[in-house]
Design an enzyme around this catalytic site. Structure first.
Site, PDB file in Angstrom:
ATOM      1  CG  ASP A  42      -2.003  -1.030   1.239  1.00  0.00           C
ATOM      2  OD1 ASP A  42      -2.982  -0.811   0.579  1.00  0.00           O
ATOM      3  OD2 ASP A  42      -2.005  -1.832   1.954  1.00  0.00           O
ATOM      4  CG  ASP A 182      -7.152  -3.249   0.405  1.00  0.00           C
ATOM      5  OD1 ASP A 182      -7.043  -3.749   1.617  1.00  0.00           O
ATOM      6  OD2 ASP A 182      -6.686  -2.336  -0.069  1.00  0.00           O
TER       7      ASP A 182
END
Ligand code: DX5
Ligand code: ZN
Length: 229
Positions: A42, A182
């Protein structure tokens, strides 16, 4: 490389954002031992999301290790002007880039740009974004990421509206385009997300914030595997 070459039909992706970064190599190795082959990475810039996360410098230091294990790095760009960062991600050893539709003014150009760098590519949408907008932007992409939390940080609760959004994405997208979820994926939510049609299930806190991340990963895989959409 092509998603088909590196992601199994159903893939649980440990999100390294939630790892103990002082032991990142060891954390990765333990999960590879448990069967993980796709790691979620990320990137947040403090603009598109309030948080600054990890970026190409960390990516470059782990990518030889990850690739040496025969695993790959799936990079989720929670950043403004995502295209500005594609080249740095590619150079650092990222295998794919997923950009946010809310942050991109020309998705076809971004998808072509990612491909020209040898990256696989995904389009992500936040919980408030219409899934139709993500579908329209994803022509030629490998995956669409359905956020089940507000993007920003690990450990938030799964927003149940995501089940229906995943199902709508699965119905609207060609079969070869993967649906990824997610945020808040854990032992309670993973089967529902898979049943709704998600192929790629990202899990941060449900893996790394457990006493035994490898066992937690295997448990999630088991729970996802028993379910067909
Ligand atoms: C946060 C990130 C996620 C995060 C997920 O916005 O995109 O990948 O690490 O963490 P969990 O699984 O704890 O929600
Ligand atoms: Zn993510």
């Amino acid at each position: 490389m092509g998603w088909d070459a590196w992601a199994r039909r159903t893939e649980v992706e440990p999100s390294l954002y939630a790892a103990d970064l002082s032991r990142l190599g060891a954390e990765i190795e333990a999960l590879v031992g448990a069967g993980a082959r796709v790691f979620h990475f990320d990137v947040g810039d403090g603009r598109f999301i309030p948080e600054i996360t990890i970026g190409p410098v960390v990516l470059a230091s782990i990518s030889p290790l990850v690739h040496g294990f025969g695993a790959v790095l799936d990079c989720h760009l929670m950043v403004a002007e995502p295209e500005r960062h594609f080249e740095a991600v590619a150079r650092a050893g990222g295998d794919s880039v997923t950009f946010h539709v809310e942050a991109c003014d020309d998705p076809p150009r971004a998808i072509a740009h990612a491909r020209s760098l040898g990256l696989d590519v995904g389009v992500s949408c936040k919980p408030e974004t219409r899934v139709e907008d993500a579908v329209a932007a994803a022509v030629g992409a490998d995956l669409v990421l359905c956020m089940s939390i507000e993007p920003g940080y690990s450990g938030q609760e799964f927003q149940p509206e995501a089940f229906e959004r995943i199902a709508r994405l699965r119905d609207s997208l060609p079969a070869e385009v993967r649906v990824q979820v997610d945020g808040g994926v854990n032992v309670e939510t993973i089967a529902g997300a898979r049943a709704a049609g998600a192929d790629l299930l990202v899990a941060g806190s449900a893996v790394f914030w457990r006493d035994d991340p490898a066992a937690a990963y295997r448990d999630l895989v088991e729970r996802a595997r028993g379910v067909e959409p």
